[in-house]
Design an enzyme around this catalytic site. Sequence first.
Site, PDB file in Angstrom:
ATOM      1  N   HIS A  97      -6.278   3.481  -3.553  1.00  0.00           N
ATOM      2  CA  HIS A  97      -6.173   3.400  -2.126  1.00  0.00           C
ATOM      3  C   HIS A  97      -6.647   4.891  -1.799  1.00  0.00           C
ATOM      4  O   HIS A  97      -6.012   5.250  -0.701  1.00  0.00           O
ATOM      5  CB  HIS A  97      -4.572   3.232  -1.808  1.00  0.00           C
ATOM      6  N   ASP A 146       0.739  -1.380   0.139  1.00  0.00           N
ATOM      7  CA  ASP A 146      -0.168   0.016  -0.171  1.00  0.00           C
ATOM      8  C   ASP A 146       0.898   1.204  -0.137  1.00  0.00           C
ATOM      9  O   ASP A 146       1.993   1.425   0.183  1.00  0.00           O
ATOM     10  CB  ASP A 146      -0.668   0.036   1.171  1.00  0.00           C
ATOM     11  N   HIS A 191      -5.471   9.513   1.132  1.00  0.00           N
ATOM     12  CA  HIS A 191      -5.237   8.718   2.266  1.00  0.00           C
ATOM     13  C   HIS A 191      -6.266   9.087   3.471  1.00  0.00           C
ATOM     14  O   HIS A 191      -5.907   9.131   4.700  1.00  0.00           O
ATOM     15  CB  HIS A 191      -3.741   8.448   2.644  1.00  0.00           C
ATOM     16  N   HIS A 214       3.329  -2.531   3.038  1.00  0.00           N
ATOM     17  CA  HIS A 214       3.562  -1.451   2.686  1.00  0.00           C
ATOM     18  C   HIS A 214       4.869  -1.004   1.555  1.00  0.00           C
ATOM     19  O   HIS A 214       5.784  -1.120   2.137  1.00  0.00           O
ATOM     20  CB  HIS A 214       3.601  -0.327   3.483  1.00  0.00           C
TER      21      HIS A 214
HETATM   22 NI    NI Z   1      -2.673   3.157   3.636  1.00  0.00          NI
END
Ligand code: NI
Length: 518
Positions: A378, A327, A382, A469
């Site tokens: 995503h 991510d 954020h 991540h």
């Molecule tokens: Ni995230």
Amino acid sequence: MTKGIGGAADKKSSQKKRAGLSTLHRASQSHMVLAGGVFAFLVVAGIFSFAAWQHWKHHELKVAQRVVDSKFDGIHVESNTYANDRLQGYVAYVLTENTAINESIRRIANAYFLPCKEIGLLSPAKKVMECNANFEIDFATADYIGITYTFRQHMPDRGDKSKKISLLYDRHTGRQITIADVFKPDAPFLETLSRLSRAALTAHVGDKHKDQQVQAAIAKVTEPQAANFNNFSFTADEKLVMTYNDIAPEAGVEGMVPIVLPPDELYPLFDAKTVQAFFPKLREQKEAERKLAEEVEAQRRRTRNLVGANRSNVNCAVMKCIALTYDDGPHATNGPRLLNILKERGAVATFFVLGSKVAAHTGILQRAVAEGNEIGNHSWSHANLTNLSAPDITNEIRQTEQAIFNATGRYSRLMRPPYGAHNAHVVASTGLPMALWNIDTFDWRDRDPNVIYQRVVTSASPGSVVLMHEIHQASVDAAPRIIDELQRQGYVLVTVSELFGITGDNLPQFNGQVLRRR
Ligand code: NI
């Protein structure tokens, strides 16, 4: 040599004795009548003896020798101490069952010890010279003995000097093992030793390496010639230690500098006998690594045969699938690194990207897609979508879809809400399948490749989705081991869409669904 020095001392003392004799002679003349010749002779002889004894008492070289056991079977230590008012000397010799070894070692030890002792015995009295030649047994097996001598010389006016010499012998033949003996004859070991030693010495001298004199000295002692690398030893914990003495005394780099050379690069160059004798644990480790790599490769071949060149052959209803997800990218350096790691292993992953970052890294997204990876949405910024209104959620998702389309020519089939934060309102507003996870590595908190690796492999099960991540280097560092181990266990690494069987055609039926694991 001891005799010669004793002779020199005797000559000096006899001069003193003659001086004492003539004084006595005059004294004895005045009493000649009373005492007589015999008595006079006794007095003279007595005083003469006293003077000689006085002299002898100071300069007598006391020598003590003893032989003691070492902690190694069949190896003894002969220690010799020499002491008078000019010299404190100690030399130890190793005594093995092989006289050739003993003689060779004695010769080398004496080459350092005896000149020091000689200087000491000739030095002016009361200025005690210290000469010390002691050794440690680095190891002793049935086949080899390795010892390291430390020679120390303390001169009252000239300070201390010390050096270390390591010696390795074949206990059967008695032959000294040189550096060339421990490598395969055709291996480029001199070049490798030169490079590794130079790097280690440069690191050792630190800032001093900027000094041209030091730099030149290091270059000289590490030139790729066998003679530069014969002062070596193998340690019991399987390290190759190279010792340099007095590299550049004029520039302040003097004394003994032992450097430990990393064995990994040298390992393939060692000959089989060396590996067997000095690196048994490393050999075991390398052998285990090789077997593991073979298993991984065999499994990869099986997967390649199963999937072939066409990803549409992936069927996670029958295959052992797992999906790695990364991510918060794209990330300028981690992204390409990850893609390399995946490609080398015939694996794919899913990247949940932030729309706001996409335009700056379109090349990474294009490559990811071209290599079979999946791009997921995503959000743009954020944001925690549960705090946003429906239009704002739609905006976050749509803007990002547009950025992904601009970069890759296709829209994503999945979205993952930041922080995994979602509710019915969010699910309804995004209009895409919501891809969550069932294995959380907490890589954002514990940025340790080993911890991340452990969390994945201990929790992995067919159908899992793993959260990591792209923005954390530790997660990329962990990727090779994670992928190798999962593949070794027979997993097929797939995208999230592949895991759930989402295609362009059936996408609508997944919309509004929350996907955690298959
Ligand atoms: Ni995230």
